[in-house]
Design a protein around this motif. Sequence first.
Motif, PDB file in Angstrom:
ATOM      1  N   LEU A  25      11.408 -21.639   6.988  1.00  0.00           N
ATOM      2  CA  LEU A  25      12.320 -20.501   7.084  1.00  0.00           C
ATOM      3  C   LEU A  25      11.990 -19.409   6.074  1.00  0.00           C
ATOM      4  CD1 LEU A  25      15.558 -22.502   7.768  1.00  0.00           C
ATOM      5  CD2 LEU A  25      14.714 -20.636   9.194  1.00  0.00           C
ATOM      6  N   GLY A  26      11.285 -19.772   5.003  1.00  0.00           N
ATOM      7  CA  GLY A  26      10.847 -18.768   4.040  1.00  0.00           C
ATOM      8  C   GLY A  26       9.838 -17.829   4.688  1.00  0.00           C
ATOM      9  N   ALA A  43      11.685 -15.520   7.163  1.00  0.00           N
ATOM     10  CA  ALA A  43      12.460 -14.447   6.543  1.00  0.00           C
ATOM     11  C   ALA A  43      11.557 -13.295   6.124  1.00  0.00           C
ATOM     12  CB  ALA A  43      13.208 -14.985   5.329  1.00  0.00           C
ATOM     13  N   HIS A  60       3.283 -29.620  -4.464  1.00  0.00           N
ATOM     14  CA  HIS A  60       2.713 -28.275  -4.483  1.00  0.00           C
ATOM     15  C   HIS A  60       3.814 -27.273  -4.184  1.00  0.00           C
ATOM     16  CE1 HIS A  60       2.707 -29.331  -0.241  1.00  0.00           C
ATOM     17  NE2 HIS A  60       2.899 -28.055  -0.063  1.00  0.00           N
ATOM     18  N   ALA A 118       9.622 -24.905  -5.342  1.00  0.00           N
ATOM     19  CA  ALA A 118      11.066 -24.925  -5.126  1.00  0.00           C
ATOM     20  C   ALA A 118      11.571 -26.365  -5.169  1.00  0.00           C
ATOM     21  CB  ALA A 118      11.411 -24.264  -3.797  1.00  0.00           C
ATOM     22  N   ALA A 162       2.013 -16.286 -10.815  1.00  0.00           N
ATOM     23  CA  ALA A 162       1.469 -16.123  -9.463  1.00  0.00           C
ATOM     24  C   ALA A 162       2.017 -17.205  -8.528  1.00  0.00           C
ATOM     25  CB  ALA A 162      -0.057 -16.171  -9.496  1.00  0.00           C
ATOM     26  N   LEU A 163       2.087 -18.429  -9.036  1.00  0.00           N
ATOM     27  CA  LEU A 163       2.619 -19.526  -8.216  1.00  0.00           C
ATOM     28  C   LEU A 163       4.068 -19.247  -7.821  1.00  0.00           C
ATOM     29  CD1 LEU A 163       1.611 -22.997  -9.700  1.00  0.00           C
ATOM     30  CD2 LEU A 163       0.872 -21.980  -7.548  1.00  0.00           C
ATOM     31  N   SER A 179       4.522 -16.634  -5.224  1.00  0.00           N
ATOM     32  CA  SER A 179       4.118 -16.974  -3.856  1.00  0.00           C
ATOM     33  C   SER A 179       5.117 -17.885  -3.143  1.00  0.00           C
ATOM     34  CB  SER A 179       2.714 -17.583  -3.857  1.00  0.00           C
ATOM     35  OG  SER A 179       2.654 -18.662  -4.742  1.00  0.00           O
ATOM     36  N   VAL A 180       6.186 -18.278  -3.833  1.00  0.00           N
ATOM     37  CA  VAL A 180       7.238 -19.042  -3.159  1.00  0.00           C
ATOM     38  C   VAL A 180       7.995 -18.085  -2.233  1.00  0.00           C
ATOM     39  CG1 VAL A 180       9.397 -20.327  -3.453  1.00  0.00           C
ATOM     40  CG2 VAL A 180       7.523 -20.632  -5.074  1.00  0.00           C
ATOM     41  N   LEU A 181       7.975 -18.372  -0.942  1.00  0.00           N
ATOM     42  CA  LEU A 181       8.664 -17.501   0.000  1.00  0.00           C
ATOM     43  C   LEU A 181      10.075 -18.029   0.219  1.00  0.00           C
ATOM     44  CD1 LEU A 181       5.786 -16.982   2.585  1.00  0.00           C
ATOM     45  CD2 LEU A 181       6.381 -15.555   0.625  1.00  0.00           C
ATOM     46  N   THR A 182      11.017 -17.465  -0.508  1.00  0.00           N
ATOM     47  CA  THR A 182      12.403 -17.882  -0.343  1.00  0.00           C
ATOM     48  C   THR A 182      12.936 -17.285   0.964  1.00  0.00           C
ATOM     49  OG1 THR A 182      13.024 -15.972  -1.652  1.00  0.00           O
ATOM     50  CG2 THR A 182      12.876 -18.079  -2.795  1.00  0.00           C
ATOM     51  N   PRO A 183      13.907 -17.959   1.597  1.00  0.00           N
ATOM     52  CA  PRO A 183      14.406 -17.436   2.870  1.00  0.00           C
ATOM     53  C   PRO A 183      15.311 -16.218   2.693  1.00  0.00           C
ATOM     54  CG  PRO A 183      15.418 -19.548   2.361  1.00  0.00           C
ATOM     55  CD  PRO A 183      14.463 -19.264   1.262  1.00  0.00           C
ATOM     56  N   VAL A 190       6.138 -10.128   2.229  1.00  0.00           N
ATOM     57  CA  VAL A 190       5.271 -11.131   1.624  1.00  0.00           C
ATOM     58  C   VAL A 190       4.696 -10.525   0.340  1.00  0.00           C
ATOM     59  CG1 VAL A 190       3.306 -12.663   1.971  1.00  0.00           C
ATOM     60  CG2 VAL A 190       4.673 -11.924   3.941  1.00  0.00           C
ATOM     61  N   PRO A 191       4.896 -11.199  -0.788  1.00  0.00           N
ATOM     62  CA  PRO A 191       4.451 -10.630  -2.067  1.00  0.00           C
ATOM     63  C   PRO A 191       2.928 -10.591  -2.197  1.00  0.00           C
ATOM     64  CG  PRO A 191       5.128 -12.906  -2.350  1.00  0.00           C
ATOM     65  CD  PRO A 191       5.471 -12.540  -0.939  1.00  0.00           C
ATOM     66  N   VAL A 250       0.264 -11.610  -4.461  1.00  0.00           N
ATOM     67  CA  VAL A 250       0.187 -12.555  -5.563  1.00  0.00           C
ATOM     68  C   VAL A 250      -0.866 -12.113  -6.587  1.00  0.00           C
ATOM     69  CG1 VAL A 250      -0.136 -14.976  -6.131  1.00  0.00           C
ATOM     70  CG2 VAL A 250       0.955 -14.362  -3.999  1.00  0.00           C
TER      71      VAL A 250
END
Lengths: 325, 326
Positions: free
Chosen positions: A211-212, A215, B211, B214, B251-252, B255-259, B265-266, B268
């Motif tokens: 879902l990330g 979004a 890996h 979150a 950077a890590l 790159s976490v894509l939170t909802p 998209v960042p 990185v």
Amino acid sequence: MTALLEVRDLRVTIGSTAAVRGTSITVNKGETHCLVGESGCGKSISALSVMGLLPRGSKRETTTLRFAGEEIGSFGEKQMERLRGDRMAMIFQEPMTSLNPAYTVGSQMTEVLRRHRGTPRAQAVDRAAELLARVGITAPGLRLGQYPHQLSGGLRQRVMIAMALMCDPELLIADEPTTALDVTVQAQILRLLATLQKELGLGILLITHDLGVVARIADRVSVMYAGEVVESAPTAALFAAPEHPYTRGLLTCVPVPGKVRRDEPLGSIPGVVPRVSPGFTGCGFRDRCSQAHAACSGTIPRQTVSDGHELLCTLAPGWVAREAA
Amino acid sequence: MSDAAAIEVRGLRREFRVRQGMFAPPKHVIAVDDVSFAVPAGSVLGVVGESGCGKSTLARLILGLLEPTAGDVLVDGQRLSGMDRRARARLIQPVFQDPFASLNPKRRIRDIVSMPLIAQGSFGRAEIERRVDEALDRVGLSRDQGTRFPAQLSGGQRQRVAIARALVLRPRIVVCDEPTSALDVSVQAQILNLLAELRRDLGLTYLFISHNLAVVEHIASEVAVMYLGRIVERTESEALFATPRHPYTRALLASVLTPEPGLGVPDVGLGDIMPDPANIPPGCRFHPRCPVALPRCSTEAPPLVDDAVGLVECHLVDVEAAPAHA
Ligand SMILES: Nc1ncnc2c1ncn2[C@@H]1O[C@H](COP(=O)(O)OP(=O)(O)O)[C@@H](O)[C@H]1O
Ligand SMILES: Nc1ncnc2c1ncn2[C@@H]1O[C@H](COP(=O)(O)OP(=O)(O)O)[C@@H](O)[C@H]1O
Ligand code: SF4
Ligand SMILES: [Mg+2]
Ligand SMILES: [Mg+2]
């Protein structure tokens, strides 16, 4: 907006499994439509149906399967072959699905163009090099001469994207394209897809269980469960006010830094995705649903929540807000 | 701290010789390079980093499944090298990523869970049955599920079996190597909740590898960030996520894509050079990908900054920290 891909009431049966049960999906030109759901929900089978690449023994039925204004549901294998890799292309989670280990990157990329367009070799090589550079590969000349196994996972995925773009497709179907990659590489590949789409006006159907990813990249989202689209909405609307208990459940399962305290449990959905047989009636989610009631074993209505936001559930749209009040 | 530490590693190093083909000389891969830390009893050390950075090698060294090239592993204050296998099994147990690969497909669940007890050679039949029941119960599997084969269970249930097997000897420490990476998010949440509950109820210590940052943030009290075999930052979890200091950690995290829709998209900023453990760059090993590298980063190894916040190996942090020390 013009519909680039229009699928109405798609049904796919594989043996005794109803893999897709009446799914409708529209992808507009220049739009990213994400299909999301747990594994086994029918995402890949839906995508493969569009490409005419279903596993042997599958039965497909649909009322509409229209691509760029043309009904392709009745196309034979020859006609589909002409479309695939040319006007519609697909990329997979595992790049080696598309890449042949025995040939260099260059010969595989140019082959696509030669087969579909009869482009002379030298010109095809130029195009391949240009696209490798376009997908962020430094030293494209060197890469053209290499074999797939000489590349890292992230590079291979870029090569596969470049190869999918050789003939300037109008539609790109991407099935979990970043699931096997490190998060750092995933971010790079998704940015690349977003940029390419803007520049080339591609329509993208992107399959993911994350879902990330949805979004951050989707214009529109369809949530699939047990072969059906149970909720579909513009991305902002879906995340702002999810209505289907499955969508809501999925969202509470995702750990988000800073959102759930360490000592508190994450939300979770008990049980697993069922395998459904063709005669199944009622809501496929009812065994796992905290809101299930008697009506959930009957015919489930498809309801409109707001403009473009649809819900397949017995609960009346707005139930979440009413319950909270 | 040493006496309270459940796991302690000192100067741990592991090399592998990797053949490059028929004629080329074999290469040395340094999978774990001079790693030291202590994990206090009852806490969770999360380990994160990209694939190939040495996480699983570290796990196997701590489990005693691999011999270190140099350095020591102490578990519950005792040196692992030379420890009796059975004594080791009573102290520390693994849970791996792919429960299917780690469960014998020809054996029933009860038999799989009882194996560690039988291997001890000191438990009677009744005690074995009692302990197996207890372990299955703890992980939420029924008696009936105990009589089935791994193929008859879902992925999440198989991971519960692996956890039951890890708990049956009542160890103090569990090493979890990507225990939820092969699972769907809903099942991942179930397993993470179970692991958290078990830790609380049984007072376990975890080394938790993932890996997914979150996931680590949710379960770990302290986080170690690995890059090409070294821990480049180790900080208490909340501080690490609030103010990551190493550029790689940043950077890590980025790159976490939170909802959260609308954020896109960042970028990185790592470029497309991939790390290669057979060719570790001189100076700071992260410098070829570092978006904020200083000139000295390509020649001088960064010093270890160890302050109130945590530990970081980065020239930039050293420069920032210097005035405070002066
Ligand atoms: N080749 C196949 N043979 C038989 N059943 C299949 C095959 N591929 C998929 N299925 C079944 O179809 C359903 C949908 O699968 P799929 O579309 O692959 O799900 P997803 O991509 O959402 O994980 C599942 O029940 C799956 O087991
Ligand atoms: N048994 C082995 N033989 C040779 N090389 C190995 C072996 N195990 C791991 N390596 C190498 O060590 C490095 C670290 O691997 P690993 O610990 O599995 O990383 P991670 O778990 O972080 O992905 C990699 O380059 C890997 O190829
Ligand atoms: S139809 Fe019923 S069981 Fe299905 S999601 Fe809605 S409330 Fe739950
Ligand atoms: Mg799939
Ligand atoms: Mg590993």
